[in-house]
Design a protein around this motif. Sequence first.
Motif, PDB file in Angstrom:
ATOM      1  N   PRO A   1       0.816  -1.211   0.000  1.00  0.00           N
ATOM      2  CA  PRO A   1       0.000   0.000   0.000  1.00  0.00           C
ATOM      3  C   PRO A   1       0.854   1.266   0.000  1.00  0.00           C
ATOM      4  O   PRO A   1       1.910   1.324   0.643  1.00  0.00           O
ATOM      5  CB  PRO A   1      -0.794  -0.111   1.305  1.00  0.00           C
ATOM      6  CG  PRO A   1       0.099  -0.915   2.208  1.00  0.00           C
ATOM      7  CD  PRO A   1       0.773  -1.916   1.300  1.00  0.00           C
ATOM      8  N   VAL A   2       0.381   2.276  -0.739  1.00  0.00           N
ATOM      9  CA  VAL A   2       0.944   3.626  -0.666  1.00  0.00           C
ATOM     10  C   VAL A   2      -0.213   4.592  -0.414  1.00  0.00           C
ATOM     11  O   VAL A   2      -1.380   4.271  -0.640  1.00  0.00           O
ATOM     12  CB  VAL A   2       1.709   4.032  -1.943  1.00  0.00           C
ATOM     13  CG1 VAL A   2       2.832   3.046  -2.237  1.00  0.00           C
ATOM     14  CG2 VAL A   2       0.770   4.157  -3.132  1.00  0.00           C
ATOM     15  N   TRP A   3       0.113   5.812   0.033  1.00  0.00           N
ATOM     16  CA  TRP A   3      -0.889   6.763   0.491  1.00  0.00           C
ATOM     17  C   TRP A   3      -1.353   7.719  -0.599  1.00  0.00           C
ATOM     18  O   TRP A   3      -0.593   8.086  -1.488  1.00  0.00           O
ATOM     19  CB  TRP A   3      -0.334   7.582   1.651  1.00  0.00           C
ATOM     20  CG  TRP A   3      -0.193   6.783   2.900  1.00  0.00           C
ATOM     21  CD1 TRP A   3       0.922   6.132   3.341  1.00  0.00           C
ATOM     22  CD2 TRP A   3      -1.220   6.532   3.871  1.00  0.00           C
ATOM     23  NE1 TRP A   3       0.656   5.488   4.519  1.00  0.00           N
ATOM     24  CE2 TRP A   3      -0.641   5.716   4.874  1.00  0.00           C
ATOM     25  CE3 TRP A   3      -2.550   6.913   3.989  1.00  0.00           C
ATOM     26  CZ2 TRP A   3      -1.365   5.286   5.983  1.00  0.00           C
ATOM     27  CZ3 TRP A   3      -3.271   6.478   5.089  1.00  0.00           C
ATOM     28  CH2 TRP A   3      -2.675   5.681   6.070  1.00  0.00           C
ATOM     29  N   SER A   4      -2.598   8.136  -0.462  1.00  0.00           N
ATOM     30  CA  SER A   4      -3.073   9.284  -1.240  1.00  0.00           C
ATOM     31  C   SER A   4      -2.479  10.547  -0.628  1.00  0.00           C
ATOM     32  O   SER A   4      -2.104  10.562   0.554  1.00  0.00           O
ATOM     33  CB  SER A   4      -4.602   9.363  -1.202  1.00  0.00           C
ATOM     34  OG  SER A   4      -5.068   9.564   0.130  1.00  0.00           O
ATOM     35  N   PRO A   5      -2.362  11.625  -1.403  1.00  0.00           N
ATOM     36  CA  PRO A   5      -1.762  12.857  -0.860  1.00  0.00           C
ATOM     37  C   PRO A   5      -2.478  13.404   0.364  1.00  0.00           C
ATOM     38  O   PRO A   5      -1.843  14.035   1.224  1.00  0.00           O
ATOM     39  CB  PRO A   5      -1.855  13.829  -2.040  1.00  0.00           C
ATOM     40  CG  PRO A   5      -1.797  12.948  -3.249  1.00  0.00           C
ATOM     41  CD  PRO A   5      -2.577  11.721  -2.863  1.00  0.00           C
ATOM     42  N   ASP A   6      -3.809  13.184   0.489  1.00  0.00           N
ATOM     43  CA  ASP A   6      -4.526  13.732   1.635  1.00  0.00           C
ATOM     44  C   ASP A   6      -4.604  12.763   2.816  1.00  0.00           C
ATOM     45  O   ASP A   6      -5.302  13.029   3.805  1.00  0.00           O
ATOM     46  CB  ASP A   6      -5.933  14.197   1.237  1.00  0.00           C
ATOM     47  CG  ASP A   6      -6.887  13.036   0.946  1.00  0.00           C
ATOM     48  OD1 ASP A   6      -6.452  11.852   0.963  1.00  0.00           O
ATOM     49  OD2 ASP A   6      -8.075  13.315   0.709  1.00  0.00           O
ATOM     50  N   SER A   7      -3.927  11.637   2.742  1.00  0.00           N
ATOM     51  CA  SER A   7      -3.819  10.660   3.837  1.00  0.00           C
ATOM     52  C   SER A   7      -5.114   9.925   4.158  1.00  0.00           C
ATOM     53  O   SER A   7      -5.200   9.245   5.188  1.00  0.00           O
ATOM     54  CB  SER A   7      -3.305  11.329   5.125  1.00  0.00           C
ATOM     55  OG  SER A   7      -2.041  11.908   4.951  1.00  0.00           O
ATOM     56  N   THR A   8      -6.129  10.007   3.312  1.00  0.00           N
ATOM     57  CA  THR A   8      -7.397   9.351   3.617  1.00  0.00           C
ATOM     58  C   THR A   8      -7.570   8.018   2.906  1.00  0.00           C
ATOM     59  O   THR A   8      -8.431   7.237   3.301  1.00  0.00           O
ATOM     60  CB  THR A   8      -8.590  10.247   3.234  1.00  0.00           C
ATOM     61  OG1 THR A   8      -8.604  10.446   1.806  1.00  0.00           O
ATOM     62  CG2 THR A   8      -8.498  11.593   3.936  1.00  0.00           C
ATOM     63  N   LYS A   9      -6.780   7.749   1.873  1.00  0.00           N
ATOM     64  CA  LYS A   9      -6.951   6.532   1.087  1.00  0.00           C
ATOM     65  C   LYS A   9      -5.621   5.821   0.858  1.00  0.00           C
ATOM     66  O   LYS A   9      -4.545   6.423   0.997  1.00  0.00           O
ATOM     67  CB  LYS A   9      -7.603   6.855  -0.257  1.00  0.00           C
ATOM     68  CG  LYS A   9      -9.077   7.238  -0.165  1.00  0.00           C
ATOM     69  CD  LYS A   9      -9.672   7.449  -1.549  1.00  0.00           C
ATOM     70  CE  LYS A   9     -11.173   7.659  -1.464  1.00  0.00           C
ATOM     71  NZ  LYS A   9     -11.891   6.397  -1.079  1.00  0.00           N
ATOM     72  N   LEU A  10      -5.741   4.551   0.474  1.00  0.00           N
ATOM     73  CA  LEU A  10      -4.578   3.739   0.142  1.00  0.00           C
ATOM     74  C   LEU A  10      -4.750   3.143  -1.249  1.00  0.00           C
ATOM     75  O   LEU A  10      -5.864   2.853  -1.692  1.00  0.00           O
ATOM     76  CB  LEU A  10      -4.411   2.605   1.155  1.00  0.00           C
ATOM     77  CG  LEU A  10      -4.024   3.034   2.567  1.00  0.00           C
ATOM     78  CD1 LEU A  10      -4.260   1.904   3.553  1.00  0.00           C
ATOM     79  CD2 LEU A  10      -2.574   3.489   2.609  1.00  0.00           C
ATOM     80  N   LEU A  11      -3.630   2.966  -1.924  1.00  0.00           N
ATOM     81  CA  LEU A  11      -3.546   2.345  -3.245  1.00  0.00           C
ATOM     82  C   LEU A  11      -2.665   1.118  -3.112  1.00  0.00           C
ATOM     83  O   LEU A  11      -1.577   1.187  -2.514  1.00  0.00           O
ATOM     84  CB  LEU A  11      -2.944   3.343  -4.236  1.00  0.00           C
ATOM     85  CG  LEU A  11      -2.493   2.835  -5.602  1.00  0.00           C
ATOM     86  CD1 LEU A  11      -3.686   2.370  -6.435  1.00  0.00           C
ATOM     87  CD2 LEU A  11      -1.716   3.935  -6.337  1.00  0.00           C
ATOM     88  N   PHE A  12      -3.101  -0.024  -3.664  1.00  0.00           N
ATOM     89  CA  PHE A  12      -2.326  -1.251  -3.484  1.00  0.00           C
ATOM     90  C   PHE A  12      -2.578  -2.247  -4.615  1.00  0.00           C
ATOM     91  O   PHE A  12      -3.524  -2.124  -5.397  1.00  0.00           O
ATOM     92  CB  PHE A  12      -2.646  -1.912  -2.146  1.00  0.00           C
ATOM     93  CG  PHE A  12      -4.087  -1.821  -1.727  1.00  0.00           C
ATOM     94  CD1 PHE A  12      -5.057  -2.630  -2.293  1.00  0.00           C
ATOM     95  CD2 PHE A  12      -4.476  -0.898  -0.769  1.00  0.00           C
ATOM     96  CE1 PHE A  12      -6.381  -2.539  -1.915  1.00  0.00           C
ATOM     97  CE2 PHE A  12      -5.806  -0.788  -0.376  1.00  0.00           C
ATOM     98  CZ  PHE A  12      -6.765  -1.617  -0.946  1.00  0.00           C
ATOM     99  N   ASN A  13      -1.691  -3.247  -4.688  1.00  0.00           N
ATOM    100  CA  ASN A  13      -1.850  -4.378  -5.595  1.00  0.00           C
ATOM    101  C   ASN A  13      -2.831  -5.392  -5.005  1.00  0.00           C
ATOM    102  O   ASN A  13      -2.832  -5.635  -3.792  1.00  0.00           O
ATOM    103  CB  ASN A  13      -0.517  -5.113  -5.789  1.00  0.00           C
ATOM    104  CG  ASN A  13       0.418  -4.431  -6.759  1.00  0.00           C
ATOM    105  OD1 ASN A  13       0.158  -4.384  -7.944  1.00  0.00           O
ATOM    106  ND2 ASN A  13       1.532  -3.917  -6.250  1.00  0.00           N
ATOM    107  N   ARG A  14      -3.647  -5.986  -5.868  1.00  0.00           N
ATOM    108  CA  ARG A  14      -4.464  -7.131  -5.485  1.00  0.00           C
ATOM    109  C   ARG A  14      -4.078  -8.304  -6.372  1.00  0.00           C
ATOM    110  O   ARG A  14      -4.049  -8.188  -7.595  1.00  0.00           O
ATOM    111  CB  ARG A  14      -5.955  -6.838  -5.663  1.00  0.00           C
ATOM    112  CG  ARG A  14      -6.870  -8.022  -5.287  1.00  0.00           C
ATOM    113  CD  ARG A  14      -8.318  -7.676  -5.591  1.00  0.00           C
ATOM    114  NE  ARG A  14      -9.266  -8.676  -5.110  1.00  0.00           N
ATOM    115  CZ  ARG A  14      -9.697  -9.725  -5.815  1.00  0.00           C
ATOM    116  NH1 ARG A  14      -9.241  -9.905  -7.077  1.00  0.00           N
ATOM    117  NH2 ARG A  14     -10.563 -10.582  -5.308  1.00  0.00           N
TER     118      ARG A  14
END
Length: 357
Positions: free
Chosen positions: A302-315
């Motif tokens: 996981p890595v962060w969205s710029p506003d710290s509210t969401k995560l982006l990741f591999n599935r």
Amino acid sequence: MRKLIALGLVASLAALAAFSTLPAGATVSGTNGKIVFVAQETSFTIDPDGSDLNQIGPVGSTFCTTWSPDSSKVLCNLFSEEGGQPATANPDGSGLTLLNPSLPLACLNWSPDGTRLLCTSPEEANPAEAGLYTVRSSDAGDLVRVSATPPGGFDNGYGYSPDGSRILYAQFDSNDHGTLFSVMPDGSDPVQLSPPALSVIDLGFFDRVGADWAPDSSRVAFAAFDQSSRRTGLFVVNADGSGLRQITPSRVGALSAQWSPNGALIAFTSCCGLPQTWVVHPDGTGLRRVTTPVDRAVFLTPVWSPDSTKLLFNRVDRNGQISLWTANTDGSELSRLTDPLSSAFPSSYAWGSAPAD
């Protein structure tokens, strides 16, 4: 060697697959804009809702995984039989420009002020010249050596501290044991941050997720293998090397570490059972699993969205198909960003603030 390690990890994950809200007082920073990612050795940008997909550079040879500090450019590397060459592109995929065609380095990180790039020598480099370097971001000139790689090893650069005063990297020896260091941008004043019993984890396919600075540059989070317990864990250490602390239990472990831009949470990949995305406060409280292994799926890096509210990741699904997903930190609004990208190699990516179309 590193690709073999990464492919072995992917194979293991595929085999496994086969068988919140922010704390009180936390602030957000940045705007959630475009995402850049690599799939099948080709790079793209995409809006957070999955629209406006744009290819960057030639198919099969372009790796773009980092935004400039103001998200006006994407940092890329073009690879050929002659090696890699650093380049930049616009957020819409246009304007791909080689910075220095004669520079045999791969550049992966910007300095906070946008004036320098942190780069690594290619695997085939002369051993006497192997290591990390910085160059000007405008033309990849003014080469400054940061580290010297030991024979048979490699150095993995995680990036500049947010205040720009130091560079974080891991040095791996010929036995793949990784030691975490920070140095000044000119390579002076090295500080060892991990003890000999810990080996920093390198996933190979996604260099920068193994360790990360706190937003105020005072601490570092990293994932490591503890040779005494034979388990992995998530660790936090002060920037001067003091105060080392494991903040995840051994039953959860850790394979990656990314500090939220607002400093409130650290996101990581668990190692035990089916790897999943988790978050935890830097003091070890508030441990929470973000994803669940529905249909034996694995969620990692996981890595962060710029506003710290969401995560982006591999599935990675039970058939080994890989796609990108996003979610809130409490696991809500789990959404697929892309169709399956690959069945061989997870993606690497970054979430910027370039305006979505």
